[in-house]
Write a protein that holds these residues in place. Structure first.
Motif, PDB file in Angstrom:
ATOM      1  N   ILE A  33       0.870  -1.239   0.205  1.00  0.00           N
ATOM      2  CA  ILE A  33      -0.010  -0.184   0.098  1.00  0.00           C
ATOM      3  C   ILE A  33       0.779   1.404   0.028  1.00  0.00           C
ATOM      4  CG2 ILE A  33      -0.264  -0.363   2.322  1.00  0.00           C
ATOM      5  CD1 ILE A  33      -3.037   1.458   0.444  1.00  0.00           C
ATOM      6  N   GLY A  52       4.242   1.674  -1.237  1.00  0.00           N
ATOM      7  CA  GLY A  52       5.022   1.984  -2.216  1.00  0.00           C
ATOM      8  C   GLY A  52       3.874   2.310  -3.429  1.00  0.00           C
ATOM      9  N   ILE A  92       8.823  -1.271  -8.187  1.00  0.00           N
ATOM     10  CA  ILE A  92       9.363  -2.519  -8.423  1.00  0.00           C
ATOM     11  C   ILE A  92       8.963  -3.407  -7.276  1.00  0.00           C
ATOM     12  CG2 ILE A  92      11.751  -3.787  -8.350  1.00  0.00           C
ATOM     13  CD1 ILE A  92      12.927  -0.858  -8.759  1.00  0.00           C
ATOM     14  N   LYS A 109       8.883  -7.391  -6.142  1.00  0.00           N
ATOM     15  CA  LYS A 109       9.500  -8.740  -6.311  1.00  0.00           C
ATOM     16  C   LYS A 109       8.160 -10.220  -6.175  1.00  0.00           C
ATOM     17  CE  LYS A 109      10.254 -10.414  -1.267  1.00  0.00           C
ATOM     18  NZ  LYS A 109      11.136 -10.589  -0.405  1.00  0.00           N
ATOM     19  N   ALA A 148      -8.695  -3.319   7.467  1.00  0.00           N
ATOM     20  CA  ALA A 148      -9.175  -2.382   6.520  1.00  0.00           C
ATOM     21  C   ALA A 148      -9.921  -1.098   7.282  1.00  0.00           C
ATOM     22  CB  ALA A 148     -10.410  -3.117   5.586  1.00  0.00           C
ATOM     23  N   ILE A 149      -9.426  -0.664   8.312  1.00  0.00           N
ATOM     24  CA  ILE A 149     -10.089   0.532   9.069  1.00  0.00           C
ATOM     25  C   ILE A 149      -9.232   1.448   8.600  1.00  0.00           C
ATOM     26  CG2 ILE A 149     -10.346   1.384  11.434  1.00  0.00           C
ATOM     27  CD1 ILE A 149     -10.599  -1.312  12.535  1.00  0.00           C
ATOM     28  N   CYS A 158      10.065  -8.817  -9.860  1.00  0.00           N
ATOM     29  CA  CYS A 158      11.542  -8.116  -9.941  1.00  0.00           C
ATOM     30  C   CYS A 158      12.029  -7.644  -8.674  1.00  0.00           C
ATOM     31  CB  CYS A 158      11.086  -6.911 -10.716  1.00  0.00           C
ATOM     32  SG  CYS A 158      12.613  -5.827 -11.276  1.00  0.00           S
ATOM     33  N   VAL A 171      14.986  -6.502  -6.259  1.00  0.00           N
ATOM     34  CA  VAL A 171      16.101  -5.555  -5.995  1.00  0.00           C
ATOM     35  C   VAL A 171      17.136  -6.600  -5.008  1.00  0.00           C
ATOM     36  CG1 VAL A 171      17.295  -3.606  -5.164  1.00  0.00           C
ATOM     37  CG2 VAL A 171      14.736  -3.544  -6.470  1.00  0.00           C
ATOM     38  N   LEU A 191       7.763  -5.638   5.085  1.00  0.00           N
ATOM     39  CA  LEU A 191       8.647  -6.673   5.960  1.00  0.00           C
ATOM     40  C   LEU A 191      10.023  -7.176   5.785  1.00  0.00           C
ATOM     41  CD1 LEU A 191       5.242  -8.915   5.688  1.00  0.00           C
ATOM     42  CD2 LEU A 191       6.259  -8.312   7.726  1.00  0.00           C
ATOM     43  N   LEU A 246       0.990 -10.398   8.169  1.00  0.00           N
ATOM     44  CA  LEU A 246       2.011  -9.993   9.106  1.00  0.00           C
ATOM     45  C   LEU A 246       2.313  -8.497   9.060  1.00  0.00           C
ATOM     46  CD1 LEU A 246       4.549 -12.650   7.752  1.00  0.00           C
ATOM     47  CD2 LEU A 246       3.290 -12.772   9.966  1.00  0.00           C
TER      48      LEU A 246
HETATM   49  C1  LIG Z   1      -3.234  -8.082  10.837  1.00  0.00           C
HETATM   50  C2  LIG Z   1      -3.087  -6.382  10.447  1.00  0.00           C
HETATM   51  C3  LIG Z   1      -4.179  -5.612  10.573  1.00  0.00           C
HETATM   52  C4  LIG Z   1      -3.921  -4.406  10.273  1.00  0.00           C
HETATM   53  N1  LIG Z   1      -5.012  -3.503   9.973  1.00  0.00           N
HETATM   54  C5  LIG Z   1      -4.919  -2.263   9.906  1.00  0.00           C
HETATM   55  C6  LIG Z   1      -6.122  -1.507   9.687  1.00  0.00           C
HETATM   56  O1  LIG Z   1      -7.215  -1.852   9.915  1.00  0.00           O
HETATM   57  N2  LIG Z   1      -5.792  -0.042   9.194  1.00  0.00           N
HETATM   58  C7  LIG Z   1      -4.605   0.253   8.872  1.00  0.00           C
HETATM   59  O2  LIG Z   1      -4.461   1.552   8.462  1.00  0.00           O
HETATM   60  N3  LIG Z   1      -3.508  -0.451   8.589  1.00  0.00           N
HETATM   61  C8  LIG Z   1      -3.751  -1.831   9.249  1.00  0.00           C
HETATM   62  N4  LIG Z   1      -2.805  -2.534   9.328  1.00  0.00           N
HETATM   63  C9  LIG Z   1      -1.250  -2.144   8.483  1.00  0.00           C
HETATM   64  C10 LIG Z   1      -1.076  -2.139   7.305  1.00  0.00           C
HETATM   65  O3  LIG Z   1      -1.678  -3.177   6.617  1.00  0.00           O
HETATM   66  C11 LIG Z   1       0.379  -1.917   6.975  1.00  0.00           C
HETATM   67  O4  LIG Z   1       0.800  -0.891   7.555  1.00  0.00           O
HETATM   68  C12 LIG Z   1       0.658  -1.901   5.476  1.00  0.00           C
HETATM   69  O5  LIG Z   1       0.206  -3.036   4.978  1.00  0.00           O
HETATM   70  C13 LIG Z   1       2.311  -1.908   5.371  1.00  0.00           C
HETATM   71  O6  LIG Z   1       2.481  -1.684   3.989  1.00  0.00           O
HETATM   72  P1  LIG Z   1       3.914  -1.710   3.365  1.00  0.00           P
HETATM   73  O7  LIG Z   1       3.755  -1.256   1.941  1.00  0.00           O
HETATM   74  O8  LIG Z   1       4.808  -0.930   4.246  1.00  0.00           O
HETATM   75  O9  LIG Z   1       4.384  -2.979   3.433  1.00  0.00           O
HETATM   76  P2  LIG Z   1       3.930  -4.355   2.517  1.00  0.00           P
HETATM   77  O10 LIG Z   1       2.763  -4.451   2.179  1.00  0.00           O
HETATM   78  O11 LIG Z   1       4.790  -5.414   3.308  1.00  0.00           O
HETATM   79  O12 LIG Z   1       4.903  -4.037   0.885  1.00  0.00           O
HETATM   80  C14 LIG Z   1       6.221  -4.187   0.811  1.00  0.00           C
HETATM   81  C15 LIG Z   1       6.350  -4.985  -0.326  1.00  0.00           C
HETATM   82  O13 LIG Z   1       7.546  -4.958  -1.001  1.00  0.00           O
HETATM   83  C16 LIG Z   1       8.002  -5.989  -1.443  1.00  0.00           C
HETATM   84  N5  LIG Z   1       9.278  -6.261  -1.520  1.00  0.00           N
HETATM   85  C17 LIG Z   1       9.981  -6.612  -0.311  1.00  0.00           C
HETATM   86  N6  LIG Z   1      11.514  -6.530  -0.785  1.00  0.00           N
HETATM   87  C18 LIG Z   1      11.710  -6.652  -1.999  1.00  0.00           C
HETATM   88  C19 LIG Z   1      12.620  -6.299  -3.004  1.00  0.00           C
HETATM   89  N7  LIG Z   1      13.825  -6.743  -2.324  1.00  0.00           N
HETATM   90  N8  LIG Z   1      12.426  -6.062  -4.259  1.00  0.00           N
HETATM   91  C20 LIG Z   1      11.286  -5.700  -4.551  1.00  0.00           C
HETATM   92  N9  LIG Z   1      10.187  -5.772  -3.963  1.00  0.00           N
HETATM   93  C21 LIG Z   1      10.316  -6.205  -2.419  1.00  0.00           C
HETATM   94  C22 LIG Z   1       7.155  -7.007  -0.950  1.00  0.00           C
HETATM   95  O14 LIG Z   1       6.886  -8.170  -1.744  1.00  0.00           O
HETATM   96  C23 LIG Z   1       5.797  -6.177  -0.666  1.00  0.00           C
HETATM   97  O15 LIG Z   1       4.940  -6.382  -1.576  1.00  0.00           O
HETATM   98  C24 LIG Z   1      -2.737  -4.043   9.503  1.00  0.00           C
HETATM   99  C25 LIG Z   1      -1.745  -5.080   9.378  1.00  0.00           C
HETATM  100  C26 LIG Z   1      -1.831  -6.088   9.749  1.00  0.00           C
HETATM  101  C27 LIG Z   1      -0.859  -7.166   9.492  1.00  0.00           C
END
Ligand SMILES: Cc1cc2nc3c(=O)[nH]c(=O)nc-3n(C[C@H](O)[C@H](O)[C@H](O)COP(=O)(O)OP(=O)(O)OC[C@H]3O[C@@H](n4cnc5c(N)ncnc54)[C@H](O)[C@@H]3O)c2cc1C
Length: 469
Positions: free
Chosen positions: A22, A24, A41, A43, A57-58, A181, A183, A212, A320
């Motif tokens: 979300i 990115g 990008i 993976k 989804a809040i 893809c 990195v 993560l 996670l």
């Molecule tokens: C159980 C749970 C409940 C939640 N409830 C809420 C809620 O109600 N409301 C709210 O606002 N938030 C909520 N969240 C939080 C929210 O879902 C996270 O904060 C958010 O999804 C984090 O997004 P991100 O883009 O930082 O990470 P990610 O979604 O992990 O995205 C990172 C992406 O990077 C990719 N990636 C990793 N390494 C590489 C690499 N070397 N090269 C290319 N790509 C790579 C991964 O494949 C991944 O798709 C909740 C989270 C969880 C787990």
């Protein structure tokens, strides 16, 4: 227009964003709107392959966020931007409101403090309620409720259509989206050279939005990571749509230091969720569900809202959180290296993503320096999947229904397969259409879906075990 491009090796981007969760996706949109040449990008075989595929989804108000924190500012900025754009993009906003419920006298004593924190955080529409008053808001609550805090502006959204809308807008502005893809390394000598399994990528700036794997990606880029990801699992049960007659409001517990706690929460799709748990683990990829935990969630749901007893479970899943050793977001701006890390976006990233994107653009500073020339904002209109609004099957001449549990039409599936960013795998197809997400979990429609999507998915019929909500 299809966003998946072959890398030519010679192309040069203003900004390369690593990770299409979300965060990115929102960052890609924001930089593309500013006029930057963007590469997003990922993976995984589709966007939302990490933390973002499974959450509650809040759309949070930030009433309980630490006062004065970056997280609070970004949740509120992100929420406001969502409110500003959702109608134009045809994204749902389910105005559920939330009740923070005190089930003991001790918990009731904490409600005034939570309300005060909310007011200090600029969240005004808060009301302390007696149990009788709370039951006029939500008649289904159990008799032993002592008191509640009504947070009127907590809402629910569609957690998958929103990021897809952001990335679609970026694509319409010329962004390149590279999936499958990874990195693997990066070096900076005034510009970035990223090494991936698809070849080299050159860019002026990088944004690490790897969720993560945020710490690993910082290390790949040659930095000493300033944080360590400590994945925190959340398990959920999804109750059948019949449950929606029992509950219209998000039911929150009085939170503790570690977690916001287990919520009982309507979804945009007409189900009720009970979860998430908060369990530390080392594995950054696999989020398993455990029978005893799920049983306990089902029991908790019907203890708090007795009408939920005996409502069948439609699906179970776990997500996670990209937690770290500290509670706060780990936003790091390395100006001398043209790099920004948006790390540790733990449990509010769905709400804050658009705010994080604005913040990243401000840190970059290129828009202020006039480095980019912004273009007109392209219109993006998402197909509606929310139960509260009109769906395709309700339109005249909708044609075949492929998924009868979720009432998904064949033309909806065909439309998504020929969209600017078609699904890369079966989980992506489910998230874009809801096909296979209902009570039979694809038992009756998987074969039909396989036939319709034949040759279209990079990872055909890799049934996503964790994505069903
Ligand atoms: C159980 C749970 C409940 C939640 N409830 C809420 C809620 O109600 N409301 C709210 O606002 N938030 C909520 N969240 C939080 C929210 O879902 C996270 O904060 C958010 O999804 C984090 O997004 P991100 O883009 O930082 O990470 P990610 O979604 O992990 O995205 C990172 C992406 O990077 C990719 N990636 C990793 N390494 C590489 C690499 N070397 N090269 C290319 N790509 C790579 C991964 O494949 C991944 O798709 C909740 C989270 C969880 C787990």
């Amino acid at each position: 227009m299809n966003a998946q491009s072959q890398l030519s090796g010679s192309e040069f981007f203003d900004v390369a964003i690593i990770g299409a969760g979300i965060v990115g996706c929102a960052v890609a949109r924001r930089f593309a709107l500013a006029g930057a040449k963007v590469a997003l990008i990922e993976k995984g075989s589709d966007i939302l392959s990490g933390a973002s595929k499974a959450n509650s989804a809040i759309l949070h108000t930030g009433f309980d966020a630490p006062n004065g924190s970056l997280e609070l500012a970004l949740v509120q900025a992100g929420r406001q931007e969502y409110l500003d754009i959702h109608q134009d993009m045809n994204l749902p906003l389910v105005e559920t409101s939330a009740l923070v419920c005190a089930w003991t006298a001790d918990e009731a004593l904490k409600l005034e403090g939570i309300a005060e924190q909310g007011r200090q955080n600029g969240v005004d529409r808060l009301r302390l309620l007696t149990s009788a008053e709370a039951r006029t808001v939500e008649p289904g609550l159990a008799d032993n409720l002592v008191a509640a805090l009504h947070v009127l502006d907590e809402h629910v959204i569609d957690p998958w259509s929103a990021p897809l809308a952001y990335v679609n807008q970026a694509i319409a502005l010329g962004a390149t989206v590279l999936r499958q893809c990874e990195v693997r390394a990066g070096a900076f000598d005034g510009e970035w050279r990223l090494e991936t399994n698809q070849g080299g990528i050159r860019s002026k700036w990088v944004v690490n939005a790897a969720g993560l794997f945020g710490d690993h990606v910082d290390t790949c880029l040659g930095f000493q990571s300033e944080f360590q990801i400590k994945p925190r699992k959340g398990q959920f049960v999804v109750l059948d749509k019949a449950a929606s007659r029992q509950l219209k409001t998000i039911i929150l517990p009085v939170p503790n230091e570690i977690t916001k706690g287990v919520v009982v929460c309507p979804t945009a799709f007409g189900n009720i969720l009970v979860g998430p748990t908060a369990e530390e683990q080392d594995d950054r990829i696999r989020a398993t569900v455990e029978h005893d935990t799920l049983e306990a969630l089902v029991a908790l749901g019907s203890k708090l809202v007795p009408g939920l007893a005996h409502i069948p479970v439609t699906a179970v899943y776990a997500g996670l959180r990209p937690a770290t050793e500290k509670k706060e977001y780990r936003v790091i701006h390395r100006a001398e290296h043209n790099a920004i890390t948006l790390g540790g976006i733990r449990s509010t990233g769905l709400s804050s993503a658009l705010g994080l994107a604005q913040h990243a653009l401000n840190l970059h500073g290129g828009a202020d320096r006039g480095e980019f020339s912004s273009k007109a904002t392209p219109k993006v209109c998402m197909p509606n999947l929310a139960e509260s609004r009109s769906r395709d099957w309700q339109a005249e001449n909708h044609g075949d229904i492929v998924c009868h549990c979720e009432m998904v039409t064949r033309r909806e599936i065909e439309a998504t397969l020929s969209s600017p960013l078609p699904p890369g795998d079966f989980g992506g197809l489910r998230r874009r259409t809801r096909a296979g997400m209902g009570c039979c979990q694809g038992f009756y429609c998987n074969a039909k879906l396989a036939e319709i999507s034949k040759g279209c998915l990079a990872t055909p019929l890799a049934v996503d075990q964790e994505g069903g909500k």
